[in-house]
Design a protein around this motif. Structure first.
Motif, short mmCIF file in Angstrom:
data_model
loop_
_atom_site.label_atom_id
_atom_site.label_comp_id
_atom_site.label_asym_id
_atom_site.label_seq_id
_atom_site.Cartn_x
_atom_site.Cartn_y
_atom_site.Cartn_z
N ILE A 642 0.87 -1.18 0.00
CA ILE A 642 0.00 0.00 0.00
C ILE A 642 0.90 1.23 0.00
CG2 ILE A 642 -1.77 1.27 1.27
CD1 ILE A 642 -2.66 -1.36 2.51
N LEU A 643 0.77 2.06 -1.03
CA LEU A 643 1.62 3.24 -1.15
C LEU A 643 1.01 4.42 -0.40
CD1 LEU A 643 2.66 3.10 -4.92
CD2 LEU A 643 4.01 2.45 -2.92
N VAL A 644 1.90 5.20 0.22
CA VAL A 644 1.49 6.43 0.89
C VAL A 644 2.41 7.55 0.39
CG1 VAL A 644 0.61 5.28 2.93
CG2 VAL A 644 3.01 5.97 2.86
N ARG A 646 5.14 10.62 0.13
CA ARG A 646 6.47 10.70 0.74
C ARG A 646 6.48 11.55 2.01
NH1 ARG A 646 11.01 9.02 -2.29
NH2 ARG A 646 10.26 7.33 -3.61
N ASP A 647 5.52 12.47 2.13
CA ASP A 647 5.50 13.31 3.33
C ASP A 647 4.82 12.63 4.51
OD1 ASP A 647 3.07 13.34 2.12
OD2 ASP A 647 2.72 15.49 2.30
N ASN A 648 4.34 11.41 4.32
CA ASN A 648 3.75 10.63 5.41
C ASN A 648 4.67 9.46 5.75
OD1 ASN A 648 1.55 12.31 5.31
ND2 ASN A 648 0.27 10.89 4.14
N SER A 649 4.87 9.23 7.01
CA SER A 649 5.71 8.11 7.44
C SER A 649 4.91 6.81 7.33
CB SER A 649 6.17 8.31 8.88
OG SER A 649 6.84 7.17 9.36
N PRO A 650 5.47 5.77 6.70
CA PRO A 650 4.74 4.49 6.59
C PRO A 650 4.33 3.92 7.94
CG PRO A 650 6.60 4.51 5.10
CD PRO A 650 6.73 5.73 5.96
N SER A 651 5.15 4.14 8.96
CA SER A 651 4.86 3.56 10.27
C SER A 651 3.83 4.37 11.05
CB SER A 651 6.15 3.46 11.09
OG SER A 651 6.72 4.73 11.30
N GLU A 652 3.48 5.56 10.56
CA GLU A 652 2.56 6.42 11.29
C GLU A 652 1.31 6.75 10.49
OE1 GLU A 652 4.85 9.84 12.26
OE2 GLU A 652 6.24 8.77 13.60
N THR A 653 1.18 6.15 9.31
CA THR A 653 0.04 6.45 8.45
C THR A 653 -1.04 5.39 8.61
OG1 THR A 653 1.52 7.48 6.85
CG2 THR A 653 -0.68 6.91 6.08
N SER A 654 -2.27 5.83 8.81
CA SER A 654 -3.40 4.91 8.94
C SER A 654 -3.87 4.49 7.55
CB SER A 654 -4.53 5.58 9.70
OG SER A 654 -5.67 4.73 9.78
N VAL A 655 -4.01 3.20 7.31
CA VAL A 655 -4.42 2.69 6.00
C VAL A 655 -5.49 1.62 6.20
CG1 VAL A 655 -2.20 3.15 4.89
CG2 VAL A 655 -2.58 0.95 6.02
N VAL A 682 1.18 -7.44 4.46
CA VAL A 682 0.80 -6.17 3.84
C VAL A 682 1.77 -5.13 4.35
CG1 VAL A 682 -0.99 -4.43 3.55
CG2 VAL A 682 -1.62 -6.85 3.73
N ARG A 683 2.42 -4.44 3.44
CA ARG A 683 3.40 -3.41 3.79
C ARG A 683 2.91 -2.04 3.33
NH1 ARG A 683 9.00 -4.67 4.94
NH2 ARG A 683 9.26 -6.92 5.17
N VAL A 684 3.14 -1.06 4.18
CA VAL A 684 2.91 0.34 3.81
C VAL A 684 4.27 0.93 3.44
CG1 VAL A 684 2.02 2.58 4.56
CG2 VAL A 684 0.98 0.46 5.40
N ALA A 685 4.36 1.56 2.26
CA ALA A 685 5.67 1.98 1.77
C ALA A 685 5.54 3.23 0.90
CB ALA A 685 6.33 0.86 0.97
N HIS A 686 6.65 3.88 0.69
CA HIS A 686 6.74 4.99 -0.27
C HIS A 686 7.00 4.48 -1.67
CE1 HIS A 686 8.06 7.85 3.22
NE2 HIS A 686 6.75 7.77 3.11
N ASP A 687 7.61 3.30 -1.77
CA ASP A 687 8.03 2.79 -3.08
C ASP A 687 7.82 1.28 -3.10
OD1 ASP A 687 9.67 3.32 -5.66
OD2 ASP A 687 10.72 1.65 -4.70
N VAL A 688 7.19 0.78 -4.16
CA VAL A 688 6.90 -0.65 -4.27
C VAL A 688 8.18 -1.46 -4.36
CG1 VAL A 688 5.77 -2.43 -5.65
CG2 VAL A 688 4.64 -0.23 -5.30
#
Length: 884
Positions: A642-644, A646-655, A682-688
């Protein structure tokens, strides 16, 4: 640190790390105590014979002669057999503990023991406690070679041997440990004190049981009484001891300079002349000076007159400098203690005489202003030792352990600390560090231990994918594997577990012993190879490579092979770090964050990663992945990213993960149907691509199967941003799939060029065609028109392999299959493959990359991309794992 060695399992159970550490500490203490006792006995026997000879024969003749002969022989032994045994030995141990390449082994210990016996027994005024320190450290270092350990633990053993050696020399176990910490290491962050304490205790106990007390002061508690009024005199004694210690250290370097620049003789002659000079000087003195041990006891106990004590202080000072400057094997601990005792006794006696004189003249200084000179003698011992060795705490503890009288602690603290501060002004820095610098060895205390290597682990440099062999392969097949590969060794797996390793050296056994070609590989492979864990530091890797003269080290988790390290990998990492290639510039994405995961039993022999993004193609990709996993006995690892922004931290973004988990549930159900372990995340990331690469590393993936559109609109990209990055950076096997049909494929076209990736594609085919009801495989190779009779050996070899594998398959049902070969003459590889695919109405085209990799082949002609873009059929691209 742990690794596998060919040792019986029951022995390993007995020698677990903690038990082994206790056993090694006891052994080190035992041998150090025995060595200290043996040195004491030999020196006592030889010294006693020397004193007896001086009574029978003319002392002016026999004492210089013994000193000359003993010095020559000791110097010859050191120079020829172990140059590291020269001097006190403390600087050598200090440099070894600083991880400098200084030799410490059984050879050094034996030479040090014999040469020190000759030097001290011949009358040179040095001590044997410094040599026992080096002997203990050398014996511990030798033990670390017999029972191989990591470099860090080897350092622990050397520190333990050092402590045991000093404890055996003085019968002072606490002081042994403190000296290692205070002077040699000056840092306990990486030291396991338990090993050093136990070794020191055992060494002191053995020495005391066999040899009695060392430097016994021979007095009871009533003779030692400290008065607070004596503090000013103790301060004066501390200042005088600091001046004496600083002057002595300066004298050591003056003596060394004289021998090196004025005499310019070899070590045997330098030590021999020092023995000759010592013998001549002692022959001119009263008979009591001929027995070094007896004079030492006389001065320490304070039984000598002040006149004899004053002469002895001067003579000891001069003779010690003469012996030390020559490079004779002997220590400075005992001389400094004896000189300190003499100085303290003189100060105490002088103060007492002044007090008595004042009482006679009618001037009262107050009652009991000066106590027994014994207190000053003992306080002076610690003070001069502190000034010379620069270890005030060790000095306090040594004297306290020898007297076991608590009344001495405060006088020792006052004099030792003051002497230390004064000597630092007279002679800054540690004597032993300055001796190393004088010999051209620089200890850089500011540099991190091991520099770059201290930060790297085996996982940082290992190759994640490894070419392996099965233990059931015949020797003929093993020889063929070596001939087709540039590797010089292969790990051997049995049911996915590392069971051995085979190298070119092992192959030589085949010719030497005339072994049959159908003999299985397990008969000649090396069983239970040395391995490392991913978390082991690079220092451990370097040590094992050097210790066992290896060219490669398998990296394992338990018995599962997760990578391999070769010497070339270490050179590559060093080159990359020095050139700065590892630095990435510009804003970097944060690490991906796992928000959901499921785990199945880890029953497979490897792991296959399937990144799922498109629900429409997910089922087809999962069927292909499941076929490969079932054929190779792999576990499936399914990833949804799941992409978020770049100004959001993957570890702090609700998805929201509902749709992602729904997609992954398909894989779990398929795994249950086929009885394949399936893990999901499932990973939250800036880049696949970054999320995929992080998963490859964390989960030790062996193969990644990815969907691919077949073309990319991005300028400068070959297959697309994500695929290009994975191909370029993933070490494992990569399979790209461009799906054009959801129907079951039956006709397979496999272009070949003879490279290893083409072979990898052929190896993958049996698993892929298991999806077909009646597979037909056509192997083709494109030749230049100028080759009328092309070499078709690659085609024939691949056809035989596929025929054999397909005939062995079927899973309980008869499956018709067909394998054919077709050589094609054409100028364009891509056009020839596309034409053949249209003529045969193939369902799938399976391509293997060139030797240089997919990107290099694309640059030379965009062959895979051209075939995939222009073909209306499913295209599978196979890139083998990066070789070692």
């Amino acid at each position: 640190m742990m690794w596998h060695l060919p040792v019986p399992n029951r022995l390993w159970q007995l020698l677990q790390p903690k038990r082994l550490a206790i056993f090694e500490a006891c052994v080190i203490g035992l041998v150090s105590g025995l060595a200290g006792f043996l040195l004491k006995q030999q020196v006592g026997w030889l010294g006693g014979w020397r004193v007896y000879a001086a009574h029978v024969l003319p002392p002016w003749l026999i004492l210089p002669a013994i000193g000359l002969c003993g010095g020559l022989l000791a110097g010859w032994l050191v120079e020829r057999l172990a140059p590291e045994a020269a001097g006190s030995g403390i600087p050598q141990v200090k440099s070894a503990l600083a991880r400098l390449p200084v030799s410490l082994d059984l050879r050094v210990a034996v030479v040090k023991l014999v040469s020190t016996t000759l030097v001290l027994g011949s009358g040179l005024t040095l001590g044997r406690q410094g040599p026992t320190v080096q002997i203990g450290a050398a014996l511990a270092a030798q033990l670390s070679r017999w029972v191989p350990t990591s470099p860090d633990y080897r350092r622990q053993l050397i520190a333990a041997g050092t402590a045991a050696g000093l404890a055996a020399g003085f019968n002072a176990p606490i002081a042994g440990v403190l000296f290692v910490i205070e002077e040699l290491l000056q840092d306990v962050s990486g030291l396991t004190l338990g090993t050093a304490i136990l070794a020191s205790f055992v060494g002191a106990v053995v020495s005391r049981l066999l040899g009695g007390n060392e430097l016994s002061v021979g007095m009871n508690a009533d003779q030692i009484n400290f008065l607070p009024q004596e503090i000013p005199l103790l301060l004066i004694l501390g200042v005088l001891a600091g001046l004496l210690g600083g002057l002595f250290c300066q004298g050591v370097f003056l003596s060394l300079t004289f021998y090196r620049r004025v005499l310019r003789l070899g070590l045997p002659w330098r030590v021999g002349l020092a023995g000759l000079a010592s013998g001549l000087i002692v022959a001119l003195l009263p008979a009591s000076f001929r027995d070094n041990a007896g004079m030492q006891e006389l001065l320490v106990t304070g039984e000598a007159s002040w006149q004899v004590t004053a002469v002895a202080l001067v003579i000891r000072f001069g003779l010690t400098l003469i012996a030390c400057g020559s490079g004779a094997p002997g220590g400075l601990f005992a001389p400094s203690l004896v000189m300190g005792s003499a100085l303290g006794y003189l100060v105490g006696t002088g103060a007492q005489s002044l007090q008595n004189l004042s009482l006679v003249s009618g001037v009262s200084w107050g009652a009991d202003l000066v106590g027994s000179p014994t207190v000053y003698a003992l306080a002076g011992m610690g003070a001069v030792f502190s000034a010379v060795a620069r270890g005030p705490i060790t000095a306090i503890v040594i004297v306290f352990e020898m007297t076991t009288n608590f009344n001495l602690v405060l006088p020792l603290m006052i004099t030792s600390v003051v002497a230390y501060l004064v000597s630092e002004q007279v002679f800054p820095g540690s004597l032993y560090t300055r001796l190393l610098e004088w010999n051209g060895i620089k200890l850089d205390s500011d540099a991190p231990a091991d520099g770059l290597w201290a930060k790297l682990t085996a996982e940082d440099i290992m190759q994640g994918r490894v070419e392996t062999l099965a233990s059931e392969l015949s020797l003929d097949e093993v020889v063929q594997a070596f001939s087709r590969s540039h590797h010089r060794g292969f790990p051997v797996l049995d049911e996915g577990k590392l069971v051995g390793i085979v190298t070119q050296t092992d192959l030589a056994v085949i010719n030497q012993r005339g072994l049959a070609g159908d003999l299985p590989l397990r008969e000649i492979m090396t069983l239970q190879p040395v391995t490392v864990r991913p978390s082991d530091p690079l220092t451990q890797v370097l040590y094992l490579l050097d210790r066992y003269k290896l060219s490669r080290l398998p990296v394992t988790e338990g018995r599962k092979l997760v990578g391999i390290i070769t010497r070339a990998d270490i050179i590559r990492v060093e080159s990359d770090r020095l050139s700065g290639d590892h630095n990435r510039f510009g804003p970097q994405p944060e690490p991906s964050y796992v928000v959901h995961q499921t785990r199945a039993p880890a029953l497979g022999q490897g792991r296959l990663l399937v990144p799922l993004a498109n629900p429409q193609t997910a089922s087809a990709l999962l069927r292909l992945a499941a076929a490969i996993a079932r054929e190779r006995h792999f576990e499936l690892e399914c990833l949804q990213v799941i992409l978020v922004p770049r100004d959001n931290s993957p570890s702090e973004t609700s998805v929201r993960t509902t749709s992602s988990r729904r997609l992954l549930d398909r894989a779990v159900r398929l795994g249950k149907e086929l009885k394949i372990p399936v893990h999901t995340q499932v990973r939250v990331a800036h880049d696949v691509a970054q999320a995929i690469l992080e998963t490859l590393k964390e989960r030790h993936i062996d193969l990644v199967l990815m969907g691919w559109e077949g073309s990319t609109p991005t300028p400068g990209r070959i297959f697309g941003n994500v695929v290009d990055t994975v191909i370029r950076q993933a070490a494992c096997e990569v399979v790209l799939v461009k799906l054009c049909s959801q129907t079951i494929p039956n006709r397979w076209l496999v272009p070949m060029a003879g490279g290893p990736n083409a072979q990898q594609a052929v190896q993958l085919l049996p698993a892929l065609v298991s999806l077909s009801s009646a597979p037909e495989i056509r192997l083709c190779q494109v030749f230049e028109p100028s080759q009328p009779r092309p070499d078709q050996s690659n085609l024939e070899r691949a056809a035989r392999f596929l025929s054999r594998r397909l005939s062995q398959r079927g899973h309980g049902r008869a499956v018709p299959w067909k394998v054919s070969t077709t050589p094609v003459h054409a100028t364009s590889v891509s056009h020839a493959v596309l034409d053949l695919a249209r003529q045969d109405q193939c369902d799938v085209i399976v391509l293997g990359a060139s030797r240089e990799g997919l990107l290099q082949q694309v640059i030379k002609g965009n062959i895979p991309e051209a075939i995939a873009r222009n073909s209306k059929r499913t295209v599978i691209l196979v890139r083998g794992a990066v070789g070692s």
